[in-house]
Design a protein around this motif. Structure first.
Motif, PDB file in Angstrom:
ATOM      1  N   ALA B 147       0.849  -1.141   0.157  1.00 25.07           N
ATOM      2  CA  ALA B 147      -0.034   0.048  -0.038  1.00 25.07           C
ATOM      3  C   ALA B 147       0.884   1.195   0.007  1.00 25.07           C
ATOM      4  N   ASP B 148       2.000   0.988   0.573  1.00 28.22           N
ATOM      5  CA  ASP B 148       3.009   2.310   0.739  1.00 28.22           C
ATOM      6  C   ASP B 148       4.541   1.966   0.697  1.00 28.22           C
ATOM      7  N   LEU B 149       5.072   2.469  -0.284  1.00 29.22           N
ATOM      8  CA  LEU B 149       6.433   1.912  -0.482  1.00 29.22           C
ATOM      9  C   LEU B 149       7.430   1.789   0.867  1.00 29.22           C
ATOM     10  N   GLY B 150       7.385   3.120   1.504  1.00 27.50           N
ATOM     11  CA  GLY B 150       8.081   3.245   2.511  1.00 27.50           C
ATOM     12  C   GLY B 150       7.724   2.259   3.760  1.00 27.50           C
ATOM     13  N   GLU B 151       6.730   2.034   3.918  1.00 27.07           N
ATOM     14  CA  GLU B 151       6.087   1.019   4.811  1.00 27.07           C
ATOM     15  C   GLU B 151       6.432  -0.409   4.425  1.00 27.07           C
ATOM     16  N   ALA B 152       6.440  -0.766   3.059  1.00 26.60           N
ATOM     17  CA  ALA B 152       6.633  -1.869   2.674  1.00 26.60           C
ATOM     18  C   ALA B 152       8.160  -2.343   2.924  1.00 26.60           C
ATOM     19  N   MET B 153       9.167  -1.171   2.700  1.00 26.26           N
ATOM     20  CA  MET B 153      10.462  -1.724   2.884  1.00 26.26           C
ATOM     21  C   MET B 153      10.812  -1.531   4.361  1.00 26.26           C
ATOM     22  N   ASP B 154      10.012  -0.980   5.218  1.00 26.46           N
ATOM     23  CA  ASP B 154      10.447  -1.130   6.890  1.00 26.46           C
ATOM     24  C   ASP B 154       9.989  -2.494   7.210  1.00 26.46           C
ATOM     25  N   GLU B 155       8.864  -2.939   6.580  1.00 24.80           N
ATOM     26  CA  GLU B 155       8.491  -4.117   7.143  1.00 24.80           C
ATOM     27  C   GLU B 155       9.289  -5.472   6.548  1.00 24.80           C
ATOM     28  N   LEU B 156       9.827  -5.194   5.452  1.00 20.46           N
ATOM     29  CA  LEU B 156      10.898  -6.114   5.104  1.00 20.46           C
ATOM     30  C   LEU B 156      12.024  -6.146   5.549  1.00 20.46           C
ATOM     31  N   LYS B 157      12.430  -5.049   6.213  1.00 24.36           N
ATOM     32  CA  LYS B 157      13.817  -5.053   7.084  1.00 24.36           C
ATOM     33  C   LYS B 157      13.479  -5.531   8.122  1.00 24.36           C
ATOM     34  N   ARG B 158      12.156  -5.405   8.695  1.00 28.23           N
ATOM     35  CA  ARG B 158      11.914  -6.176  10.010  1.00 28.23           C
ATOM     36  C   ARG B 158      11.864  -7.805   9.843  1.00 28.23           C
ATOM     37  N   ILE B 159      11.274  -7.979   8.839  1.00 24.26           N
ATOM     38  CA  ILE B 159      11.007  -9.324   8.484  1.00 24.26           C
ATOM     39  C   ILE B 159      12.574 -10.072   8.535  1.00 24.26           C
ATOM     40  N   ALA B 160      13.391  -9.478   7.720  1.00 19.88           N
ATOM     41  CA  ALA B 160      15.020  -9.902   7.633  1.00 19.88           C
ATOM     42  C   ALA B 160      15.320 -10.154   9.130  1.00 19.88           C
ATOM     43  N   LYS B 161      15.188  -8.947   9.960  1.00 17.19           N
ATOM     44  CA  LYS B 161      15.638  -9.208  11.210  1.00 17.19           C
ATOM     45  C   LYS B 161      15.382 -10.066  12.235  1.00 17.19           C
ATOM     46  N   LEU B 162      13.756 -10.347  11.872  1.00 15.22           N
ATOM     47  CA  LEU B 162      13.142 -11.451  12.669  1.00 15.22           C
ATOM     48  C   LEU B 162      13.647 -12.799  12.191  1.00 15.22           C
TER      49      LEU B 162
END
Lengths: 368, 368
Positions: B147-162
Motif C-alpha cells: 500500500a505504501d513503498l516506505g512501509e513495505a521497505m520498513d516491514e521487509l527489513k523487520r522481516i529479515a531481522k526477525l
C-alpha cells in the motif's frame, strides 16, 4: 497423394477502397476508408480512427524493421489484398492453401446498425469473392459481429448461404459492451451454429482486459508483456465454452481458438479436469463428462511456432491442432515456412505431421 | 541421507484471536476478529467482512463436502493454526517440512496505516513464532503489504531481522489501487530485496482482473472457469518481471510464483523468447538476454498436481520447480501426498525427484 500444406490461420488486409467503392450513397462518407497521414495510413470509420498499418503488415520484413504503426498500403505486400499476388507469395513459401481471417477495421464495428451491417456484409461478400478466385487454395472465413443477437444470426445464415467454410466471432464480446459468451442469451446462436455445421473460430484479440494502447506505453517491458500474453488469454474462452455446458448441449458444434498456440493446452486440460473433479459438487457443475472430453471431441487450436506444443502434441490432441503461417502479420513464418516446418516436425512420424499441417484443417473445413 | 519431503506452498489460517489478543487499546475494536454468523464464521476487519471460512479449510474433506463458505473454525483441522496439530498432520502425510503462506484477512489490509501496520506486524511476528515452534519443519514466510513503498521497505527489513526465510507480496498491487509492479517507483524495493538476499514470493490471488464474487455467480460454469484460470494468471507477472528489466538489474534477486502450476512454463518461456526475438527492436527492449535466461537464473514455481509439468520438467527448469501440498486449502493433496508423489514421479530419476520435492526449496530458503 502429395502432402498439401494448409495454413489454418492467415490474414487479409482488405483493399483500401473495399468499402468506399461499394457504399450506397447514404453511407459514402461514413464507410471505412484509408487515409494517408504523416503518421502513416490509418483506417477511418465514421470519422473515427480504427487502426493503423503496422504489425498487421510485416510479412517479409526483417525484425529490425518491424513497426507497430506508421506504414502505408504501399509498404504492404500486395498479397495482403490481391489474390494473384497472394498465390505467388504462397508458392514462394511452399504453402498450398490458407484459411483467411480478418484485417482492417472489420472487428471494430460501429454502434450504428446500418453502417455495421454494410461493413460486415461487404467484407463477407469479398471473402467469398476471394475464395472463388482460387478455389481450394484461398479459404475465406466470414465474420459475425456480436453487437446484436438477431443481427448475428441473420449474418451467420447469410454466410452459410454464400458458401463460406466457417466464420469468426469475437471471443470476448463483453470487451465491447455486449454480454459475455457464458451468458445463456446466446443459446439460439449456438443452436444455429450446430445446425449449420460451420466451425466457429475465435481469434486472439490481445491479452484479456488489456487495452491495445499498452502497445504505446513507454514503460519498459509493458509492450513486450502485452505481446507475450496475447495468446494465453484463450484459456478463458476454452474453460468458458466447456464449463457453461455449451459444448455438451451442442455436441456437433466444432470450434477453433486461433493463434492461441498449443503448448499450454495439455497443462490446461489437466487443470480443468482437476477443477471438475474437486469442485463440481459445490459449484453444481452442469457438465457430465470431464472437461478434456469436450476439447478432444469439439476443439481445435492453431499455432505458428511452438516446439513445446509439437513435443506435447499427443496430450494437446493430434486431431485438435493445426499449424499456420499468420501471413502477413508480425508473427508470420513467411517466407521461411519450409524451414520452420522442418524444425518443428523433425522426428515426428509422417502420419502425425500430415494431420497437423494438412488433414485436420481439410476435415474441419470440408476441403477437397 | 534420507530424502526430506518439503512442501513449498502450504498455508495457515491464523488463530481466531491472533489480533484481538494482541491489539493495543486504541485498535481493539478494529483489529481482525472472527465472528460466528448463521452463514458460518467470517473475518471482520474494522467493521468490514474480509473473507469467510470455506475453501481455505478443506483438508481432509471429501470433494462432495467442499464448501466455498459457511464453515466455522470448529470445522477446520486445528493444524491450520496450531503447530502441534500441524506436525501431526504432516507426519500422517509423510511431509517433513512446509513453507507457510498467508491465511485469514492478511492480504486484504485496510487503508488506515496504523491498523494495517498492526495487522501485518502481528502476523509476521506470529509466523516467526510458528517457525521457532518446529525449526526446520515449519518455515513461515512474512507478508509485505504494497500500500505504501516506505512501509513495505520498513516491514521487509523487520522481516529479515526477525529471521523469516522469505516473504510474500501481492503480484498485482494495481488490483488494490497501488501502482503495478512494472512501475519504476518500486526500484528501491527490488534493490532492498536483492541486498537482503531473501526470496520474494507471489502467490496466486485468483484470475487476473476477475472479482472473487464470481465464485458466487449463479451462471453455470462461471465458478469453475474462475478456479481453472486462477493459476495461469501468473504468466503476466513472469513476463512483467522479466521484460521490465527488474531481474536483469538485480541478478541475485530470487523470486517464486506460488501455486502457479508448472505445465505451462515451457510454452510460455518459448513464447517470451519469440516475442523478444521478433519485437525487441521496435519496442526498444531494455533486456539484453533472451527472457528464458532470467527465468532459469532467478525464477521458481510451485505446483500441487501437474503430470504435464513433471513430464516437461527439463524445459520448465529442473532447479526451478518445487512440489507442494497446499494444505489446508481445497487443492491440497493431504492426506494422500505419498500417493500423489508416487504417481507424479514414476520413472523420474531419483536425483531429479530429489530436486523437485526437496533440494530446490532447501537451497532457496537456506534450510539445513
Amino acid at each position: 497423394m502429395a502432402l498439401r500444406i494448409i495454413s489454418a490461420d492467415s490474414h487479409v488486409n482488405p483493399p483500401r477502397d473495399l468499402w468506399t467503392s461499394r457504399a450506397p450513397a447514404q453511407l459514402k462518407d461514413r464507410a471505412p476508408r484509408v487515409e494517408s497521414t504523416p503518421q502513416g495510413d490509418v483506417w477511418i470509420v465514421d470519422s473515427e480512427v480504427k487502426g493503423a498499418i503496422g504489425l498487421d503488415a510485416m510479412a517479409g520484413r526483417k525484425y529490425e524493421d518491424f513497426k507497430v504503426a506508421g506504414l502505408s498500403y504501399k509498404d504492404m505486400r500486395p498479397g495482403s489484398y490481391d489474390p494473384k499476388a497472394r498465390l505467388e507469395d504462397m508458392d514462394q513459401d511452399g504453402v498450398d492453401a490458407e484459411v483467411l481471417y480478418f484485417g482492417g477495421p472489420i472487428t471494430q464495428y460501429p454502434k450504428d446498425p446500418e453502417l455495421r451491417r454494410f461493413i460486415v456484409r461487404t467484407y463477407n461478400d469479398w471473402m467469398m469473392e476471394l475464395s472463388k478466385a482460387a478455389p481450394g487454395r484461398l479459404i475465406g472465413l466470414g465474420h459475425v459481429p456480436l453487437a446484436d443477437l438477431g443481427e448475428a444470426m441473420d449474418e451467420l445464415k447469410r454466410i452459410a448461404k454464400l458458401g463460406l467454410r466457417g466464420f469468426h466471432m469475437n471471443p470476448f464480446p463483453d470487451d465491447i459492451g455486449a454480454k459475455p459468451l457464458s451468458d445463456p442469451m446466446y443459446e439460439p446462436l449456438w443452436a444455429l451454429i450446430e445446425e449449420l455445421g460451420l466451425p466457429v473460430s475465435f481469434h486472439i484479440m490481445g491479452p484479456r482486459g488489456m487495452a491495445l494502447s499498452r502497445l504505446r506505453d513507454p514503460t519498459p517491458g509493458v509492450k513486450e508483456t502485452f505481446i507475450a500474453l496475447a495468446n494465453i488469454s484463450m484459456t478463458e474462452l476454452m474453460a468458458s465454452l466447456i464449463f457453461t455446458g455449451i459444448l455438451q448441449r451442442h455436441p456437433k458444434l466444432q470450434f477453433v481458438i486461433v493463434e492461441s498456440g498449443i503448448g499450454w493446452i495439455p497443462y490446461f486440460l489437466e487443470r480443468m479436469d482437476q477443477t471438475f473433479q474437486k469442485h463440481r459438487f459445490w459449484t453444481k457443475s452442469i457438465i457430465t463428462e470431464k472437461p478434456s472430453t469436450y476439447w478432444y471431441r469439439q476443439g481445435h487450436a492453431t499455432f505458428i511456432e511452438d516446439h513445446t506444443g509439437v513435443a506435447e502434441r499427443h496430450r494437446a490432441g493430434l486431431e485438435n491442432i493445426m499449424w499456420s503461417t499468420d501471413y502477413p502479420h508480425s508473427d508470420t513464418t513467411w517466407p521461411r515456412s519450409r524451414e520452420v516446418l522442418a524444425s518443428h516436425f523433425e522426428g515426428v512420424p509422417e502420419d502425425e505431421r500430415r494431420l497437423v499441417v494438412s488433414e485436420n484443417a481439410r476435415r474441419l473445413y470440408n476441403l477437397n
